[in-house]
Design a protein around this motif. Sequence first.
Motif, mmCIF file in Angstrom:
data_model
loop_
_atom_site.group_PDB
_atom_site.id
_atom_site.type_symbol
_atom_site.label_atom_id
_atom_site.label_comp_id
_atom_site.label_asym_id
_atom_site.label_seq_id
_atom_site.Cartn_x
_atom_site.Cartn_y
_atom_site.Cartn_z
ATOM 1 N N ARG A 250 0.842 -1.214 0.000
ATOM 2 C CA ARG A 250 0.000 0.000 0.000
ATOM 3 C C ARG A 250 0.873 1.257 0.000
ATOM 4 O O ARG A 250 0.586 2.224 -0.705
ATOM 5 N N LEU A 251 1.921 1.241 0.803
ATOM 6 C CA LEU A 251 2.832 2.386 0.831
ATOM 7 C C LEU A 251 3.489 2.594 -0.527
ATOM 8 O O LEU A 251 3.553 3.721 -1.035
ATOM 9 N N LEU A 252 3.962 1.520 -1.133
ATOM 10 C CA LEU A 252 4.598 1.633 -2.447
ATOM 11 C C LEU A 252 3.621 2.115 -3.505
ATOM 12 O O LEU A 252 3.955 2.983 -4.321
ATOM 13 N N HIS B 118 8.007 2.242 10.788
ATOM 14 C CA HIS B 118 8.595 0.904 10.812
ATOM 15 C C HIS B 118 8.577 0.290 9.413
ATOM 16 O O HIS B 118 9.588 -0.277 8.953
ATOM 17 N N GLN B 119 7.453 0.402 8.731
ATOM 18 C CA GLN B 119 7.347 -0.168 7.383
ATOM 19 C C GLN B 119 8.252 0.577 6.391
ATOM 20 O O GLN B 119 8.872 -0.036 5.521
ATOM 21 N N LEU B 120 8.343 1.893 6.546
ATOM 22 C CA LEU B 120 9.221 2.675 5.675
ATOM 23 C C LEU B 120 10.687 2.288 5.878
ATOM 24 O O LEU B 120 11.469 2.252 4.930
ATOM 25 N N ARG B 121 11.050 1.972 7.104
ATOM 26 C CA ARG B 121 12.416 1.536 7.394
ATOM 27 C C ARG B 121 12.723 0.240 6.631
ATOM 28 O O ARG B 121 13.792 0.091 6.032
ATOM 29 N N GLU B 122 11.771 -0.688 6.640
ATOM 30 C CA GLU B 122 11.948 -1.935 5.889
ATOM 31 C C GLU B 122 12.098 -1.649 4.392
ATOM 32 O O GLU B 122 12.940 -2.241 3.717
#
Length: 114
Positions: free
Chosen positions: A44-46, A72-76
């Motif tokens: 979803r972020l992408l 957290h997800q952006l860090r991954e």
Amino acid sequence: MDEFLYESDNPEAVQKALDAMPDELLIEDLSYFYKVMGDPTRLRLLMTLAGGELSVSDLCNVIGMNRSAVSHQLRELRNAKLVKPRRDGKTVYYSLDDEHVLSVLNVALEHVKE
């Protein structure tokens, strides 16, 4: 490879496949890429960032998650070199790392739509 594990029906094709196989480190990197891409929140972020650069706050609003979870997800995604940050004062903006990420997303999306 001089010997096959089992008697081959087509040794030339088997050898061609073996010669074309990337080395183990590349396979592990590709596996990590798919692991990162395999999470619905990260996808979803992408997909959101496919439309252009957004701040972390704006990403939180689109995704409907708190700042800690989105960060957290952006860090991954950063670790996998799929997104890149840009700081402007206190605000951090994110965008897709390069055109390849958008291409992979578009090809995969077209595939699942079939």
